[in-house]
Design an enzyme around this catalytic site. Structure first.
Site, PDB file in Angstrom:
ATOM      1  N   ARG A  48     -14.996 -10.870   0.007  1.00 56.60           N
ATOM      2  CA  ARG A  48     -15.634 -12.119  -0.396  1.00 56.60           C
ATOM      3  C   ARG A  48     -15.472 -13.211   0.676  1.00 56.60           C
ATOM      4  NH1 ARG A  48     -17.545 -11.852  -5.093  1.00 56.60           N
ATOM      5  NH2 ARG A  48     -17.811 -14.102  -5.273  1.00 56.60           N
ATOM      6  N   GLU A 217      11.239   6.762  -9.565  1.00 55.11           N
ATOM      7  CA  GLU A 217      11.163   5.894  -8.383  1.00 55.11           C
ATOM      8  C   GLU A 217      12.377   5.000  -8.362  1.00 55.11           C
ATOM      9  OE1 GLU A 217       6.973   4.594  -7.257  1.00 55.11           O
ATOM     10  OE2 GLU A 217       7.007   4.416  -9.433  1.00 55.11           O
ATOM     11  N   HIS A 241      -1.137  10.492 -12.553  1.00 52.85           N
ATOM     12  CA  HIS A 241      -0.337  11.376 -11.695  1.00 52.85           C
ATOM     13  C   HIS A 241       0.398  12.468 -12.490  1.00 52.85           C
ATOM     14  CE1 HIS A 241      -1.382   8.360  -8.895  1.00 52.85           C
ATOM     15  NE2 HIS A 241      -0.359   7.557  -9.066  1.00 52.85           N
ATOM     16  N   LYS A 333      10.618   3.272 -13.178  1.00 51.27           N
ATOM     17  CA  LYS A 333      10.939   2.453 -12.008  1.00 51.27           C
ATOM     18  C   LYS A 333      12.441   2.187 -12.059  1.00 51.27           C
ATOM     19  CE  LYS A 333       6.590   1.203 -10.766  1.00 51.27           C
ATOM     20  NZ  LYS A 333       6.021   1.761  -9.543  1.00 51.27           N
TER      21      LYS A 333
HETATM   22  C1  BG6 Z   1       0.860   4.413  -7.668  1.00 52.69           C
HETATM   23  C2  BG6 Z   1       1.452   3.486  -8.691  1.00 52.69           C
HETATM   24  O1  BG6 Z   1      -0.327   4.990  -8.149  1.00 52.69           O
HETATM   25  O2  BG6 Z   1       1.787   5.443  -7.366  1.00 52.69           O
HETATM   26  C3  BG6 Z   1       2.758   2.898  -8.181  1.00 52.69           C
HETATM   27  O3  BG6 Z   1       0.528   2.440  -8.970  1.00 52.69           O
HETATM   28  C4  BG6 Z   1       3.702   3.996  -7.747  1.00 52.69           C
HETATM   29  O4  BG6 Z   1       3.371   2.080  -9.179  1.00 52.69           O
HETATM   30  C5  BG6 Z   1       2.991   4.973  -6.801  1.00 52.69           C
HETATM   31  O5  BG6 Z   1       4.815   3.393  -7.104  1.00 52.69           O
HETATM   32  C6  BG6 Z   1       3.871   6.182  -6.527  1.00 52.69           C
HETATM   33  O6  BG6 Z   1       3.264   6.957  -5.536  1.00 52.69           O
HETATM   34  P1  BG6 Z   1       4.133   7.885  -4.588  1.00 52.69           P
HETATM   35  O7  BG6 Z   1       3.115   8.587  -3.754  1.00 52.69           O
HETATM   36  O8  BG6 Z   1       5.029   6.945  -3.806  1.00 52.69           O
HETATM   37  O9  BG6 Z   1       4.924   8.782  -5.460  1.00 52.69           O
END
Ligand code: BG6
Length: 476
Positions: A48, A217, A241, A333
């Protein structure tokens, strides 16, 4: 993959955004240099704000520098390849349409176009009609559209987004990204299962007692508070995922390796998933611990937010292969470590011949998808000595030692996209089926607190026990 990459203009909507800077531009570089495709592709950033082509080249050079590519290479490569067009004004899309034609001629691209929407679902929803109405979707060359995750916010919004996409693009030209499908180790799952008779024969309820899928994570929400508080763990990680991993583990062998054959088997798994019972799901939210600020104390997060940063659930797949086998899914997380793993517990032998303290183990298979990619198969052996003492030891393989470095997920996906291979992209029916499965568990009203740096709330830790299972970190 046998397709050819035809010349095209690669148009990035959200061209100066975070995804373009961190992932798309470095991956385009990696791919185009590695496969010697540089002359086939010109890149147009769209946003934009007003910027010049020079500004955009500087932005691209900076993004490459951050990815560790030497500035003189980056500068030279970006050369005359990068352009920028603003769509901030009323006639923005008309100007964009003209610019796309001009660049097509300038670079001799024959009308090929890829529109990569590095945008939120709502921005994608409003951008696609503008692409269509300004005539950008029709051309002498092939035109493809790429849509980033999350695809919608729930079933209804995903259906609306699919509907608007299909008004201008057919499914064959629509590429929905789930970057997990680009990970080498995720792609390896089907090979592991189906090319090895040892696993192919035992991959069912007769031999497998439980399946765990963990994506943990150690990081928090990393500056994306506004997005995350709207999304939460189920939308952000599970619906896409973890569900992709689940379907790859659970699906029937496809009749061949065509994308549509694989997708249709994945959709059948989603259709076989039973509704998730309330006692089979635990939501958590991390609290402050040591020097980590708790989720609710982050700037921009409401003090009473019930957005889950953790979820654990038991999923039942009601089909012949998996009847009675619990699939235990978990993501969070601020967990103790970063790991993506699939843990298969085999059943015990029918009779225990060896008595003693250390007997009665199951065979265990741990597939580590990241980091430290590889697999470990645990089995029992007799410890040296007169007594029959049994020890459980792993047979371990790490990919890097055996197979060398793995390619980055975005360059894999972008290459497939350019070649026209949809295997690693998510189909319209697949994305809708997945939202449908999680419709009732997207927004919990309460969450169990857990201290940052732990494996989640107590109820989540105990969830597998009801099914005679245990999480992998407790078992090995
Ligand atoms: C993303 C999420 O799709 O995947 C994030 O929005 C997450 O919150 C990330 O941290 C994790 O991806 P990877 O490849 O680091 O496992």
């Amino acid at each position: 993959m046998t397709g050819r990459v035809e010349p095209h203009l690669f148009v990035i909507f959200g061209g100066t955004g975070d995804l373009a800077r961190r992932k798309l531009i470095p991956s385009l570089y990696e791919l185009l240099v590695d496969k010697e495709l540089t002359d086939q592709v010109a890149i147009l950033g769209v946003g934009r704000r007003d910027h010049t082509d020079e500004d955009y080249r500087a932005f691209a050079t900076q993004s490459l520098a951050e990815a560790g590519i030497a500035t003189e290479h980056a500068d030279q490569w970006c050369g005359n390849r990068f352009h920028y067009q603003s769509v901030g004004n009323d006639d923005g899309y008309m100007k964009l349409a003209q610019r796309v034609k001009d660049l097509d001629q300038l670079h001799g691209l024959g009308g090929g176009r890829i529109f990569h929407l590095a945008l939120s679902p709502s921005a994608a929803q409003s951008t696609i009609p503008q692409i269509g109405e300004s005539g950008l979707a029709s051309s002498d060359g092939e035109v493809k559209v790429v849509i980033e995750k999350p695809f919608g916010h729930d079933l209804a919004s995903a259906q609306r987004l699919n509907e608007v996409v299909h008004r201008w693009f057919d499914e064959r030209h629509t590429y929905r990204i789930d970057h997990y499908l680009g990970k080498e180790t995720v792609r390896n799952l089907l090979v592991f299962r189906l090319a090895n008779a040892l696993f192919e024969r035992t991959w069912n309820r007769d031999h497998i007692e439980s399946v765990e899928i963990t994506v943990a994570e150690d990081v928090g929400v990393e500056g994306r508070e506004a997005y995350y508080d709207e999304a939460g763990a189920v939308r952000d990680m599970v619906q896409n995922h973890l569900t992709q991993l689940l379907t790859l583990v659970a699906m029937e062998p496809p009749i061949d390796m065509r994308p549509e054959s694989i997708r249709s088997e994945k959709v059948k798994v989603l259709a076989s998933m039973a509704p998730i019972a309330p006692e089979d799901i635990v939501f958590g939210q991390y609290t402050g611990s040591n020097d980590i600020v708790g989720y609710r104390d982050l700037d921009g997060i409401p003090a009473k937010s019930t957005t889950p940063t953790y979820v654990a659930m038991r999923i039942a797949i009601d089909n012949w292969r998996w009847q009675g086998v619990p699939f235990l899914l978990r993501t969070g997380k601020r967990m103790p470590m970063r790991t993506t793993r699939i843990f298969i517990r085999y059943r015990e032998p029918p009779v225990h011949l060896f008595h003693g303290e250390n007997t009665g183990h199951r065979n265990l298979l741990l597939l580590t998808l990241q980091p430290d990619e590889g697999f470990d198969l645990y089995f029992d052996v007799k410890a040296p000595g007169d007594e029959i003492a049994i020890q459980q030891i792993p047979l371990s393989v790490r990919y890097e030692g055996h197979l060398g470095a793995l390619t980055s997920e975005y360059s894999t996906l972008l290459h497939d996209l350019m070649e026209g291979d949809q295997t690693l992209f998510v189909g319209a029916d697949e994305v809708e089926a997945s939202w449908r499965r999680y419709a009732d568990v997207l927004d919990p009203v309460t969450v169990d607190p857990y201290p940052a740096g732990t494996w989640g709330p107590q109820r989540g830790i105990e969830l597998p026990l009801a099914y005679g299972a245990r999480w992998s970190e407790e078992e090995i």
